[in-house]
Design an enzyme around this catalytic site. Structure first.
Site, short mmCIF file in Angstrom:
data_model
loop_
_atom_site.label_atom_id
_atom_site.label_comp_id
_atom_site.label_asym_id
_atom_site.label_seq_id
_atom_site.Cartn_x
_atom_site.Cartn_y
_atom_site.Cartn_z
N HIS A 171 62.81 62.20 22.83
CA HIS A 171 62.05 60.97 23.08
C HIS A 171 62.38 59.95 21.99
CE1 HIS A 171 58.81 58.46 24.61
NE2 HIS A 171 58.66 58.11 23.35
N ASP A 230 46.72 58.78 29.59
CA ASP A 230 47.65 57.94 28.83
C ASP A 230 48.14 56.75 29.65
OD1 ASP A 230 49.44 57.29 26.57
OD2 ASP A 230 50.94 57.63 28.10
N ARG A 260 46.21 49.16 26.27
CA ARG A 260 46.67 48.82 24.91
C ARG A 260 47.68 47.68 24.97
NH1 ARG A 260 49.34 53.97 23.43
NH2 ARG A 260 50.02 52.85 21.58
N SER A 313 49.96 59.36 22.54
CA SER A 313 50.50 58.91 23.82
C SER A 313 51.82 59.63 24.12
CB SER A 313 50.71 57.40 23.77
OG SER A 313 51.52 56.95 24.82
N LYS A 356 52.35 63.36 26.73
CA LYS A 356 53.27 63.41 27.87
C LYS A 356 54.32 64.49 27.67
CE LYS A 356 53.69 58.98 27.38
NZ LYS A 356 53.85 57.55 27.34
N1 URA Z 1 55.79 54.97 23.89
C1 URA Z 1 54.77 55.65 24.47
O1 URA Z 1 54.97 56.45 25.37
N2 URA Z 1 53.53 55.42 24.04
C2 URA Z 1 53.26 54.56 23.05
O2 URA Z 1 52.13 54.43 22.70
C3 URA Z 1 54.32 53.86 22.45
C4 URA Z 1 55.59 54.09 22.90
#
Ligand code: URA
Length: 428
Positions: A85, A164, A171, A186, A190
């Site tokens: 990621h 999320d 947000r 967040s 995931k």
């Molecule tokens: N990427 C995400 O998945 N969540 C965030 O809060 C910031 C970047």
């Protein structure tokens, strides 16, 4: 009567107190169900941004977001899994060559990705430039493709951490994206719910990243590495530079083309360097130490896996990619050495040309974007092309040009200039 109410939880965080496990479980669940209103969650998100959360709170918040949806399970696959990621950057197409490369080395890569918002591009938007390619897969199709081909890049389903999805959208419009506890929970909710066995985080630092300072990037990386390892996912992080954009292109189709160059054994040196560095980390985290990913780029097996992966999702890997209808070339105003190319300026220009979106329902242009013909450290000559701007809508050139204006420096005394290293540190 419920155990808590939203105002009590907001006030506790506003006044600098830690939230209890029970308050966190309740507020995340009630928000997902619609019992806590958007304006209440906005106030809580702002209180979290201003007051912070300790590691225990962040861990519980992450668990509550995971519990809001389904958890996938890849333990039945015949090979280990590893995912990557990136916290988001400009020209960051690394997932495209990386997923098939790691799969070609024997580790399955379940990349459940998102779309771009703001100046950073989205992996799915890039792949959708390929004629026929489909982002949506059922869970059974995903598993089948992982077993047979070893790499999947697809849209994260609605059932994966729905708390999320709702909170991230909120947000985004309330100035609360940048809170480290909220970013960490967040991303990790995931990735843990996705079920990967190992995870490598590419935490970006610099003008084009969420984290502008090395201290903030390190704190985010350390928080996420701890969250992953505590949840049983072998997690490591690289801190990498995002003051300069990656490669030579930012856009959708043009980033796909650059990724294909890397898979063909060429491509910009920095994209190859980061792809191989992340591949090595993913393989090591998944327990595979006897394969060198550089060999799999050189022998064409990563390219074979890429083509199979694109075909499996309806795409034609050999089709011509869409091209923008209009182009505008910016020439170097003076001769010298390019000493700065600002990632945010380039990202904003690509976005203004139509490569990205302002609201999540907006379409993106497949052919739009920016090509830069020099990277920091390269010599440039007055009158030679420095940037090529691409779009279907020429009225977009003016604002894109404005964002590039202060986005670079050319120095005639810069011959001893050395660019900053790409990989800054490793945490894990
Ligand atoms: N990427 C995400 O998945 N969540 C965030 O809060 C910031 C970047």
């Amino acid at each position: 009567m419920s155990k808590h109410d939203a105002v009590e939880v907001i006030q506790a965080k506003r006044d600098g107190h830690g939230l209890s496990d029970s308050q966190i479980d309740w507020v995340v669940d009630a928000y997902t169900r619609g019992d806590v209103a958007d304006e209440q969650m906005s106030a809580l998100a702002m209180a979290i941004l201003l007051r912070g959360m300790d590691r225990g709170e962040i861990s519980r918040w992450t668990q509550a977001m995971i519990a809001s949806g389904e958890r996938m399970d890849f333990s039945g696959l015949s090979r280990p899994t590893a995912d990557k990621h990136s916290t988001g950057g400009v020209g960051d197409k690394i997932t495209l060559p990386l997923a098939p490369l790691v799969a070609a080395c024997g580790v399955a890569v379940p990349q459940l990705s998102g779309r771009g918002l703001g100046h950073t591009g989205g992996t799915l938007d890039k792949l959708e430039a390929i004629p026929g390619w489909q982002a949506d897969l059922s869970n059974s199709a995903l598993l089948e493709q992982l077993e047979e081909i070893g790499a999947v890049i697809c849209a994260a389903g609605a059932e994966l951490a729905p708390a999320d999805k709702k909170l991230y959208a909120l947000r985004d419009v309330t100035g609360t994206v940048e809170a480290i506890p909220l970013i960490a929970s967040s991303i990790m909710s995931k990735k843990i719910a996705e079920g990967t066995g190992a995870l490598v985080l590419d935490v970006k630092v610099g003008t084009g990243a969420f984290m502008k300072s090395i201290e903030d990037a390190r704190e985010l990386a350390e928080t996420m590495v701890a969250l992953g390892n505590d949840a049983g996912v072998t997690t490591v992080a690289l801190l990498t530079d995002m003051s300069t954009p990656l490669g030579r292109t930012a856009g959708n189709a043009i980033e796909v083309a650059e990724s294909v160059d890397v898979l063909a054994g060429g491509g910009p040196a920095d994209v190859v360097e980061l792809t191989v560095a992340l591949a090595r980390e993913m393989l090591a985290a998944a327990g595979v130490t006897d394969v060198d990913p550089a060999d799999k780029l050189a022998d064409g097996s990563a390219m074979d896996t890429w083509k199979a992966m694109i075909r499996a999702q309806g795409g034609d890997p050999d089709a011509e990619l869409p091209r923008a209808k209009e182009e505008h070339v910016v020439e170097a105003p003076t001769s010298g050495v390019l000493t700065r190319l600002d990632a945010m300026a380039v990202g904003m220009a690509a976005w203004r040309l139509g490569a990205g979106r302002a609201r999540k329902e907006d379409p993106v242009q497949a052919g739009a974007g920016v090509v830069w013909h020099a990277r920091p450290g390269d010599e440039v000559t007055a009158g030679e092309p420095l940037f090529t701007l691409l779009t279907d809508e020429p009225e977009r050139f003016e604002r894109a040009l404005a964002s590039l204006e202060d986005g670079y420096d050319i120095s005639d005394a810069g011959s001893d200039f050395t660019p900053d290293p790409l990989v800054i540190d490793r945490i894990g």
